[in-house]
Design a protein around this motif. Structure first.
Motif, PDB file in Angstrom:
ATOM      1  N   ASN A 109       0.851  -1.077  -0.048  1.00  0.00           N
ATOM      2  CA  ASN A 109       0.039  -0.025  -0.241  1.00  0.00           C
ATOM      3  C   ASN A 109       0.899   1.098   0.069  1.00  0.00           C
ATOM      4  OD1 ASN A 109      -2.174  -1.719   0.013  1.00  0.00           O
ATOM      5  ND2 ASN A 109      -2.588  -1.454   2.209  1.00  0.00           N
ATOM      6  N   GLY A 112       2.405   1.999  -3.560  1.00  0.00           N
ATOM      7  CA  GLY A 112       1.414   2.550  -4.298  1.00  0.00           C
ATOM      8  C   GLY A 112       1.198   3.997  -3.986  1.00  0.00           C
ATOM      9  N   TYR A 113       1.161   4.421  -2.737  1.00  0.00           N
ATOM     10  CA  TYR A 113       1.204   5.909  -2.425  1.00  0.00           C
ATOM     11  C   TYR A 113       2.372   6.725  -2.711  1.00  0.00           C
ATOM     12  CZ  TYR A 113       0.643   9.892   0.591  1.00  0.00           C
ATOM     13  OH  TYR A 113       0.707  11.066   1.144  1.00  0.00           O
ATOM     14  N   GLN A 116       2.923   6.640  -6.394  1.00  0.00           N
ATOM     15  CA  GLN A 116       1.641   6.922  -7.402  1.00  0.00           C
ATOM     16  C   GLN A 116       1.496   5.718  -8.279  1.00  0.00           C
ATOM     17  OE1 GLN A 116      -0.387  10.057  -6.357  1.00  0.00           O
ATOM     18  NE2 GLN A 116       0.976   9.316  -4.793  1.00  0.00           N
ATOM     19  N   VAL A 117       1.398   4.660  -7.957  1.00  0.00           N
ATOM     20  CA  VAL A 117       1.095   3.457  -8.924  1.00  0.00           C
ATOM     21  C   VAL A 117      -0.198   2.682  -8.275  1.00  0.00           C
ATOM     22  CG1 VAL A 117       1.879   1.503  -9.777  1.00  0.00           C
ATOM     23  CG2 VAL A 117       3.543   3.475  -9.698  1.00  0.00           C
ATOM     24  N   HIS A 118      -1.139   2.412  -8.938  1.00  0.00           N
ATOM     25  CA  HIS A 118      -2.119   1.523  -8.693  1.00  0.00           C
ATOM     26  C   HIS A 118      -1.879   0.183  -8.187  1.00  0.00           C
ATOM     27  CE1 HIS A 118      -6.397   0.344  -8.108  1.00  0.00           C
ATOM     28  NE2 HIS A 118      -6.164  -0.644  -9.096  1.00  0.00           N
ATOM     29  N   HIS A 119      -2.129  -0.263  -7.179  1.00  0.00           N
ATOM     30  CA  HIS A 119      -1.894  -1.750  -6.665  1.00  0.00           C
ATOM     31  C   HIS A 119      -2.227  -2.676  -7.825  1.00  0.00           C
ATOM     32  CE1 HIS A 119      -1.092  -5.507  -4.541  1.00  0.00           C
ATOM     33  NE2 HIS A 119      -2.433  -5.717  -4.889  1.00  0.00           N
ATOM     34  N   GLN A 120      -1.429  -3.832  -8.362  1.00  0.00           N
ATOM     35  CA  GLN A 120      -1.646  -4.650  -9.097  1.00  0.00           C
ATOM     36  C   GLN A 120      -0.713  -6.098  -8.508  1.00  0.00           C
ATOM     37  OE1 GLN A 120      -3.156  -4.931 -12.511  1.00  0.00           O
ATOM     38  NE2 GLN A 120      -4.074  -2.984 -12.391  1.00  0.00           N
ATOM     39  N   GLN A 123       3.442  -7.130 -10.006  1.00  0.00           N
ATOM     40  CA  GLN A 123       3.623  -6.197 -10.591  1.00  0.00           C
ATOM     41  C   GLN A 123       5.005  -5.726 -10.656  1.00  0.00           C
ATOM     42  OE1 GLN A 123       1.799  -2.795  -8.398  1.00  0.00           O
ATOM     43  NE2 GLN A 123       1.351  -1.699 -10.250  1.00  0.00           N
ATOM     44  N   SER A 137       2.150  -4.858 -15.124  1.00  0.00           N
ATOM     45  CA  SER A 137       1.643  -5.757 -14.302  1.00  0.00           C
ATOM     46  C   SER A 137       1.238  -7.324 -15.203  1.00  0.00           C
ATOM     47  CB  SER A 137       0.029  -5.457 -13.502  1.00  0.00           C
ATOM     48  OG  SER A 137      -0.697  -5.326 -14.291  1.00  0.00           O
TER      49      SER A 137
END
Length: 149
Positions: A109, A112-113, A116-120, A123, A137
């Motif tokens: 988490n 990602g923060y 600035q990358v959405h979790h996959q 990845q 991903s």
């Protein structure tokens, strides 16, 4: 009649041999004597949020990779094997952090923060100058040219 039986037996043996060859290609051979390809990946376990500060600092001088992996996911297991197999000797000095998502979800988490990358999952992120300059991903991970960083 015995000759027809022998031909049938030969056909069955050939079919079994071909099938086993396909299975071994897909899932690996159980032959203990087969040589395992040397891996040049220098896995660094990512086990604390504090390491993300270290990754940021190191990324000012060299690219850093973060591989997020779910040990319960078959696709993730296949992708990480492909990643290791594509990693040649010219990349052996690339620092690759390994993040076990099942045990360190809070770190995932934060990755990602911070970047600035959405979790996959799975990845791969490439961090350079404190930011993610590439990420992918699943099977798209193979499209990242690690040598270009």
């Amino acid at each position: 009649m015995l000759k027809g039986f022998e031909e049938l037996t030969t056909d069955i043996k050939t079919s079994i041999r071909i099938t086993m060859g396909i299975i071994n290609t897909l899932f690996g051979s159980s032959d203990k004597n087969s040589k395992k390809k040397e891996s040049f990946v220098n896995w660094i376990p990512l086990t604390s949020v504090e390491q993300l500060n270290e990754i940021e600092k190191l990324s000012e001088k060299e690219p850093i990779a973060i591989f997020k992996h779910s040990t319960r996911c078959g696709i993730s297991s296949m992708v990480i094997k492909r990643f290791e197999n594509s990693f040649d000797e010219s990349l052996k000095n690339l620092k690759v952090y390994y993040l076990d998502l099942l045990n360190y979800r809070d770190i995932s988490n934060e990755v990602g923060y911070k970047f600035q990358v959405h979790h996959q999952s799975p990845q791969l992120l490439i961090i350079k100058n404190k930011e993610a300059v590439a990420h992918a991903s699943h099977y798209e991970i193979a499209r990242i040219d690690l040598k270009s960083f």
